[in-house]
Design a protein around this motif. Sequence first.
Motif, PDB file in Angstrom:
ATOM      1  N   PHE A  89       0.838  -1.190   0.000  1.00 23.47           N
ATOM      2  CA  PHE A  89       0.000   0.000   0.000  1.00 23.47           C
ATOM      3  C   PHE A  89       0.877   1.246   0.000  1.00 23.47           C
ATOM      4  CE2 PHE A  89      -2.290  -3.309   2.431  1.00 23.47           C
ATOM      5  CZ  PHE A  89      -3.421  -3.436   1.632  1.00 23.47           C
ATOM      6  N   ILE A  98      -6.285   4.303   3.370  1.00 22.66           N
ATOM      7  CA  ILE A  98      -6.296   3.196   2.413  1.00 22.66           C
ATOM      8  C   ILE A  98      -7.686   2.582   2.338  1.00 22.66           C
ATOM      9  CG2 ILE A  98      -5.460   0.849   1.970  1.00 22.66           C
ATOM     10  CD1 ILE A  98      -3.363   2.896   1.300  1.00 22.66           C
ATOM     11  N   GLN A 141      -9.456  -5.077   3.814  1.00 26.43           N
ATOM     12  CA  GLN A 141      -9.908  -4.555   2.516  1.00 26.43           C
ATOM     13  C   GLN A 141     -10.467  -5.660   1.631  1.00 26.43           C
ATOM     14  OE1 GLN A 141      -8.665  -4.933  -0.794  1.00 26.43           O
ATOM     15  NE2 GLN A 141      -7.152  -6.471  -0.148  1.00 26.43           N
TER      16      GLN A 141
END
Length: 331
Positions: A89, A98, A141
Amino acid sequence: MSALEVRGLTKNYGEVLANDDVTFAVGEGEVFGYLGPNGAGKTTTIRTLMGFQAPTSGGGTVLGHDVTDEADLIAAKRRIGYLPANPAFDEGVTGREILDLHASIKGDERRAELLETFDPPVDRTVRDYSTGNVQKLGLVQAFMHDPDLVVMDEPTSGLDPLMQRAFNDFVEAEKERGLTVFLSSHVLSEVRRVCDRVGIIREGRLVTTERIEDLLHRTGKFVRVRVAGDVGTRAFDLDGVHDVSCSTTDGGRTDDPAETGPDAGESVDVDALDGTEGTPSDGPVTECTFTFTGDVNELIAALGERRLLDLDVEEAPLEEVFMRFYGGSDA
């Protein structure tokens, strides 16, 4: 119906044939483990399924969408969670930023729940993350938009044992909800609890697909045993014993706490077997290791005929599976 299907997938990088006519399918609601040592071709398959590279030949579908058709695959990706190997990331932003970015693209209805489960430090910048914290952020995520299919490449890499257990518990719960999971691993024990079936890939070729129970039964256990006396490999000529290796020393001490205990596998109370509680052995001691595919109780009964000093039984590493069942050029 198949949630994920691979048909004759071949990827040739010139000098390396990473995938060689790979074919398998993953059913809806199934947790499928894709197993193999590093370099076997697992990541190549996953990157092709996610549309990050084109196959040399063959193809597949995810959620009914063609992986070789970019426009068609985009529609499927809204319903897919993805965790790559070694996720990366932007190091200059926080974990929260993020996740906000991913939420703007695909939604985040499960973000709060997942943050409680995996607990990455979202208010710190990613450059200050450990490898494990990056992995935990990647897990959040991958699942936070409540996908129908999740594809993960080595999902527990970098996680500590407690977080690995939390991940396994989470995947088990997701399986009960009907989520389809496709995960790669090179550690057999990682998928034992959660997978319904596994596919094993070796040097780019799919060796087999089978139920995890069948694979574990055929894989057997890795055994390390210490007995009093100078004993040769013929002493372990028992049904289910394979690849015996023995070495003899001039003596030692029984019941070594550094070699036994809850972390050594399936520990056996050797004191109850031979009454040698913590006493030094008389004369030579032989240590043997082997893979055992039979009944452990029968093995213990056979070993009970000797002065047993120590016995560790643990799940055989995946490398043992390849050596036993899939070794050789024709595997």
